[in-house]
Write a protein that holds these residues in place. Structure first.
Motif: not given
Length: 226
Positions: A159-172
């Motif tokens: 969940x922690x890793x997925x949250x970080x990837x989701x935030x980075x993906x949204x930034x992109x």
């Protein structure tokens, strides 16, 4: 019957752009400097559904993982494939994207559902103004591990890793949309062509470099015999 608890990740964002612009930006999302875990994206199929008028795209995403040592010890891979399907309906102005990992899913399964839907915004301070088209983004991920005794810490970590990837993906996505808004469709396509030309040029230079290295090795081998 004892119910199994799973981790749920939820996210929501409003893009201040029409649905068509955000959808075009999504198609060009990879590669980007914020999602470095994604190694490659291959389109498996594209088809048009005549009954619904939807365009369906299936892609296979290759990603690098960095699980902690204790997860590696029980068999978690350092590389995974994710199957993704996007259903784009231009009549409803809605895109539904579903994805699931097909590597290591007996240990951990992450099923994600994302939607991009048109939203019409009215200026509250000026009711006479023309409504602006925007796009609502909703993201949901269901994270579930089937490893006995360790399912909870595994799901918490994922969940922690997925949250970080989701935030980075949204930034992109935000950056791509900003570029799209500033240069327009034709300008955006030109940027993509320049990026493709650069990639091709780098590949050619790398090939020439390899050829030169081989020639130098051959020359050194010949001179060493003399």
């Amino acid at each position: 019957v004892k119910l199994r608890m799973v981790k749920i990740f939820l996210n929501k964002y409003l893009f201040e752009l029409p649905w068509s612009s955000v959808t075009n930006a999504w198609i060009q999302k990879y590669p980007n400097p914020h999602s470095l875990q994604v190694d490659q994206v291959d389109t498996i199929s594209r088809r048009f559904d005549e009954e619904t008028g939807s365009f369906i795209i299936r892609r296979l995403i290759s990603a690098s993982l960095k699980p902690p040592i204790w997860m590696e010890a029980i068999g978690f891979p350092s590389h995974a494939y994710i199957l993704e399907e996007a259903i784009i309906n231009p009549h409803k102005k809605e895109m539904v994207m579903r994805s699931i990992n097909i590597t290591g899913n007996s240990l951990l399964e992450i099923e994600e559902i994302c939607t991009y839907s048109e939203d019409i915004k009215q200026d509250k301070d000026n009711r006479d103004s023309k409504p602006k088209a925007a796009t609502v983004y909703n993201q949901k991920a269901i994270i579930e591990s089937g490893v006995p005794l360790l399912n909870s810490p595994i799901e918490t970590y994922a969940h922690k890793i997925h949250s970080g990837h989701a935030e980075n993906g949204l930034t992109a996505m935000k950056q791509i949309c900003e570029t799209y808004a500033s240069v327009g469709y034709e300008g955006f396509q030109q940027i993509l062509e320049w990026r493709l030309d650069t990639i091709l040029l780098l590949n050619e230079l790398n090939s020439l470099k390899n050829i030169n290295i081989k020639e130098m090795n051959l020359a050194n081998a010949i001179w060493s015999k003399k």
